[in-house]
Design an enzyme around this catalytic site. Structure first.
Site, PDB file in Angstrom:
ATOM      1  N   ASP A  62       3.379   0.539   0.108  1.00 18.83           N
ATOM      2  CA  ASP A  62       2.984  -0.230  -1.058  1.00 18.83           C
ATOM      3  C   ASP A  62       2.811   0.744  -2.220  1.00 18.83           C
ATOM      4  O   ASP A  62       3.152   1.922  -2.108  1.00 18.83           O
ATOM      5  CB  ASP A  62       1.706  -1.024  -0.779  1.00 18.83           C
ATOM      6  CG  ASP A  62       0.525  -0.128  -0.408  1.00 18.83           C
ATOM      7  OD1 ASP A  62       0.760   1.010   0.028  1.00 18.83           O
ATOM      8  OD2 ASP A  62      -0.625  -0.563  -0.547  1.00 18.83           O
ATOM      9  N   ASP A  70       0.334   2.354  -3.762  1.00 19.41           N
ATOM     10  CA  ASP A  70      -0.473   3.572  -3.672  1.00 19.41           C
ATOM     11  C   ASP A  70      -0.347   4.253  -2.318  1.00 19.41           C
ATOM     12  O   ASP A  70      -1.050   5.221  -2.041  1.00 19.41           O
ATOM     13  CB  ASP A  70      -1.937   3.277  -3.998  1.00 19.41           C
ATOM     14  CG  ASP A  70      -2.619   2.394  -2.973  1.00 19.41           C
ATOM     15  OD1 ASP A  70      -1.928   1.585  -2.327  1.00 19.41           O
ATOM     16  OD2 ASP A  70      -3.857   2.500  -2.824  1.00 19.41           O
ATOM     17  N   ASP A 114      -1.152   3.719   0.788  1.00 19.82           N
ATOM     18  CA  ASP A 114      -2.134   3.773   1.871  1.00 19.82           C
ATOM     19  C   ASP A 114      -1.717   2.871   3.034  1.00 19.82           C
ATOM     20  O   ASP A 114      -2.362   2.863   4.079  1.00 19.82           O
ATOM     21  CB  ASP A 114      -3.539   3.429   1.380  1.00 19.82           C
ATOM     22  CG  ASP A 114      -3.663   2.026   0.815  1.00 19.82           C
ATOM     23  OD1 ASP A 114      -2.631   1.346   0.648  1.00 19.82           O
ATOM     24  OD2 ASP A 114      -4.804   1.607   0.509  1.00 19.82           O
ATOM     25  N   SER A 158      -2.786  -1.044  -6.092  1.00 15.14           N
ATOM     26  CA  SER A 158      -2.195  -1.148  -4.759  1.00 15.14           C
ATOM     27  C   SER A 158      -0.913  -1.972  -4.756  1.00 15.14           C
ATOM     28  O   SER A 158       0.087  -1.580  -5.333  1.00 15.14           O
ATOM     29  CB  SER A 158      -3.233  -1.717  -3.790  1.00 15.14           C
ATOM     30  OG  SER A 158      -2.740  -1.713  -2.474  1.00 15.14           O
TER      31      SER A 158
END
Length: 452
Positions: free
Chosen positions: A235, A237, A239, A93
């Site tokens: 960010d 990833d 999400d 992440s």
């Protein structure tokens, strides 16, 4: 092993090929079926993926390789493919590039609940029997998971209205998993997109992958110079989505959470919003003003998502830019957040004007390095000092609510050896002074342990 969001660690230190291999065996033993796998752009992703694949195939699981896509894109794929037993996202992440992690996705596309993670951990700790040569799993590839996900997002917003507005946006992909999906989303929404850090580079050369105000200075400057309607950053990833207004001002996550919560709940004529105890009281004030109510949980998007399911809540999220839209899927969704914010701007006017209308709260955020094995003792020490005369909330860490409406939250991180300290008040000086006070309490406690 599993923290707030999966198993994470520094590559070839605590996150190794051996760990990924055994984790693949454990996950495969748990799922007993086809497993979808994707990753973000980190340099170490191919190494971990190879080891994970070996473990999964060794216990007979077939793999659907989705490539580099956002976490919510693999979650959408798993949710919409009944033949898939679950999924694995290789990502850390927002952590620095030397980190990576393994995140499990349940059959319904949600992040794996704690009780199932514990079963996988139990398998991990044991010797796992592998299949015979003719029972090994195989790999197939599917390259359209990202575009399928974008199309699903578009189905939930007024695309025609957004196209007619002819918006301009600056999009910072953070050299991460959004590099292909974010520009595609903008194109299909009819938004003129100026991209930053939109090439896949796993060492994150543009800026650290955490979308903080300090890391988004280039985004803010470009929004102003380009005269864009808004800026947005993901960010690693993708999400999460964090915004910059049309004036170039950074929008803290509690404000975007409040703004979109207000829009969602007002359009429905009421409803429950779910958010962690770390969220600003601004969210509760705004949601109540449009006939909604708030439910607080422990920190962590899987916890928020599952409470939303239990409460039939249409919307929830965290103050870090991770918002969850129940009519799409029960997970943090950066692309959906962008689409909803664009719709919000089209309906209610410039983003800066909307932000200016929100109630004002002052939040002080600090963090202190703290060994994981001392976190419980630290909490108990603070409770002894501050319980008398104050309301105490132990939902997650320790939240002390004061009679003046302010509060302080001391919360141990689930992914790092740190303690986070949040202080909030409508009085800026009081918020700051309490932040300093409780930081000193933590440091004094830890210093006392060292001397002991």
């Amino acid at each position: 092993m599993f923290g707030t969001n999966g198993v994470r660690g520094i590559i070839n230190n605590d996150m190794t090929c051996d760990l990924a291999l055994q984790m693949g065996k454990a996950i495969g033993t748990f799922f007993k079926g086809d497993v979808a796998v994707a990753s973000d752009t980190r340099v170490s992703a191919p190494m971990l993926r190879s080891a994970l694949y070996s473990g999964l195939m060794a216990v007979g699981c077939n793999i659907i390789d989705l490539g580099v896509i956002p976490t919510p894109a693999i979650q959408y794929y798993v949710k919409t493919h009944a033949s898939v037993a679950g999924g694995v996202m290789i990502t850390a992440s927002h952590n620095p590039p030397e980190f990576n992690g393994i995140k499990c996705i349940d059959f319904d596309g949600t992040e794996m609940p704690r009780e199932k993670e514990e079963v996988i951990e139990d398998f991990y700790s044991k010797s796992i029997e592998c299949k015979e040569w003719n029972e090994l799993g195989r790999i197939s590839k599917y390259s359209n998971a990202g575009s399928d996900y974008v199309d699903a997002v578009l189905a939930k917003v007024d695309v025609d209205a957004i196209k007619a507005a002819k918006l301009t946006a600056v999009v910072d992909c953070a050299n991460g998993a959004a590099c292909s999906t974010a520009p595609l989303l903008m194109e299909k929404l009819g938004i003129r997109a100026i991209t930053l850090n939109a090439n896949e580079q796993g060492d994150f050369p543009g800026h650290p992958s955490e979308p903080t105000e300090e890391n988004l200075k280039d985004l803010s400057c470009l929004v102003k110079s380009a005269g864009a309607d808004f800026g947005v950053a993901h960010d690693g990833d993708a999400d999460r989505a964090v915004f910059v207004t049309n004036t170039g001002a950074y929008v803290p996550g509690e404000k975007s959470l409040s703004l979109i919560a207000k829009t969602v709940i007002s359009s429905l004529g009421g409803g429950k919003v779910v958010t962690p105890v770390s969220s600003s009281s601004m969210v509760e004030e705004v949601v109540k003003s449009v006939g909604g109510s708030l439910i607080y949980t422990a920190v962590g998007s899987p916890i928020v998502a599952r409470r939303m399911i239990q409460e039939n809540s249409p919307f929830g999220g965290e103050e870090n830019g991770g918002l969850i839209f129940a009519d799409h899927q029960y997970c943090r969704d950066g692309a959906m957040t962008i689409a909803k914010m664009a719709e919000c701007i089209v309906r209610f006017g410039p983003l800066q004007d909307q932000i200016d209308q929100l109630p004002v709260y002052y939040v002080e955020k600090r963090k202190v390095t703290c060994p994981n094995n001392r976190k419980d003792d630290l909490i108990n020490n603070i409770v002894e000092k501050y319980a008398e005369g104050n309301r105490i909330d132990r939902t997650d860490g320790l939240k002390i609510l004061f009679d003046d409406g302010g509060w302080v939250l001391l919360r141990p991180s689930g992914t790092e050896p740190i303690f986070r300290i949040y202080s909030e008040s409508k009085d800026k000086e009081l918020s700051a002074s309490r932040g300093i006070e409780f930081e000193q309490e933590v440091l004094s406690f830890l210093e006392g342990i060292g001397k002991a």
